[in-house]
Design an enzyme around this catalytic site. Structure first.
Site, PDB file in Angstrom:
ATOM      1  CE  LYS A  53       2.195  -2.167   2.939  1.00 16.51           C
ATOM      2  NZ  LYS A  53       1.443  -3.429   2.894  1.00 16.51           N
ATOM      3  CD  GLN A  97      -0.194  -5.198   0.096  1.00 14.14           C
ATOM      4  OE1 GLN A  97       0.865  -5.018   0.707  1.00 14.14           O
ATOM      5  NE2 GLN A  97      -1.318  -4.622   0.470  1.00 14.14           N
ATOM      6  CG  ASP A 120       2.661  -7.843   6.666  1.00 17.87           C
ATOM      7  OD1 ASP A 120       2.433  -6.647   6.944  1.00 17.87           O
ATOM      8  OD2 ASP A 120       2.511  -8.330   5.534  1.00 17.87           O
TER       9      ASP A 120
HETATM   10  N1  GUN Z   1      -3.225  -5.804   2.702  1.00 18.55           N
HETATM   11  C1  GUN Z   1      -3.825  -4.792   3.366  1.00 18.55           C
HETATM   12  N2  GUN Z   1      -3.079  -4.434   4.435  1.00 18.55           N
HETATM   13  C2  GUN Z   1      -2.004  -5.235   4.438  1.00 18.55           C
HETATM   14  C3  GUN Z   1      -0.856  -5.332   5.278  1.00 18.55           C
HETATM   15  O1  GUN Z   1      -0.704  -4.615   6.278  1.00 18.55           O
HETATM   16  N3  GUN Z   1       0.054  -6.266   4.936  1.00 18.55           N
HETATM   17  C4  GUN Z   1      -0.102  -7.083   3.863  1.00 18.55           C
HETATM   18  N4  GUN Z   1       0.845  -7.997   3.624  1.00 18.55           N
HETATM   19  N5  GUN Z   1      -1.148  -7.017   3.064  1.00 18.55           N
HETATM   20  C5  GUN Z   1      -2.086  -6.102   3.347  1.00 18.55           C
END
Ligand code: GUN
Length: 281
Positions: A53, A97, A120
């Site tokens: 990311k 996350q 998100d």
């Molecule tokens: N853990 C797995 N996928 C995601 C996501 O798209 N966003 C976040 N914040 N955590 C995750």
């Protein structure tokens, strides 16, 4: 007949080129879109996702702030950090996350993120906006799936879409997005008695369970579009989705591979949400 692949890497490249241009336009106006990513603990898969990311942010010219904390961090400390980022004008998106360590209440942490930085799309305000059709951030994975359908000019009106999985992150928002495009939507889950009877009727199947071989060739209507959200490991340790790719590709009309399908699109839509958050400022 072999299905056509929907290539998430190629589509991401195309969208990210557009993002990079829009970032330059914003920068010329004195605004650099900024994403803060918080990682708590040492889950190796999360570390990889977070790195990807941040890398994508930098490649599109955005500002990124990666904060990593030990699993021993308290929930109160994390909430303090989120609140500080809510006030930080250089940050337009905040991503915590998941999963968080077990002593933390993930929903409470998500609800602390300001809805206008919730890139998100997990905040209850974002979920409510999606459900009611109001403007708000859409969760990145289902949003990416919608972009993949758009890329093949797929008209969902009147089509039967079956979503396998009912998570707040993928299944439920996916169903809402498909519904907004006038599909007839069925959500299947672990208590569904006859999954095959459902998927055999589907023009579009989205598999989002997190388990291998949830969808096999005998469960797919010829010509259907199959989107594979799964991210699993097979017996050889290789990345695979929820769909039996080798079998299903012989029946489906379109299919997304794993890797190289929905995964890159999730990160791309995170970039889109962050950029649009900055554009709103
Ligand atoms: N853990 C797995 N996928 C995601 C996501 O798209 N966003 C976040 N914040 N955590 C995750």
């Amino acid at each position: 007949m072999s299905a056509q692949l929907i290539d998430g890497i190629a589509l991401s490249r195309h969208i990210r080129t557009d993002i990079a241009a829009r970032v330059q336009t914003l920068k010329a106006r004195g605004v650099t879109p900024g994403l803060a990513v918080i990682l708590v603990g040492d889950d190796p898969a999360s570390a990889v996702y977070v790195r990807n990311k941040v890398k994508a942010c930098n490649e599109t010219g955005m500002h990124s702030l990666l904060e990593t904390y030990p699993a021993s961090m308290t929930e109160a400390q994390l909430l303090d950090r989120v609140q500080a980022l809510n006030q930080d004008p250089s940050i337009h998106g905040i991503l915590v996350q998941l999963p968080l360590p077990p002593h933390m209440d993930a929903q409470k942490v998500i609800e602390t993120i300001s809805p206008d930085k919730d890139v998100d799309g997990f905040h209850v305000a974002s979920a409510g906006a999606l459900m009611t059709g109001l403007p708000g951030f859409w969760p990145c994975t289902p949003y990416g799936c919608m972009k993949m359908l758009e890329s093949i000019n797929y008209d969902l009106r009147g089509k039967h879409a079956v979503v396998i999985g009912r998570s707040n992150i993928v299944g439920k928002p996916m169903a809402m997005m498909l519904l907004h495009k006038n599909a007839t939507v069925t959500i299947c889950h672990s208590a569904t008695t006859d999954l095959k009877a459902m998927t055999l009727q589907a023009d579009v199947v989205v598999a989002a369970v997190g388990k291998r071989n949830v969808l096999t060739a005998d469960m797919v209507k010829p010509g259907a579009v199959v989107l594979d959200v799964g991210m699993n490991r097979n017996d050889e340790g290789k990345l695979c989705g929820d769909v039996d790719f080798a079998g299903v590709r012989e029946v489906a009309g379109y299919i997304t591979p794993v890797p190289g399908g929905v995964g890159p699109m999730t990160i791309t839509m995170l970039m889109v949400n962050t950029l649009e958050s900055a554009e709103k400022k």
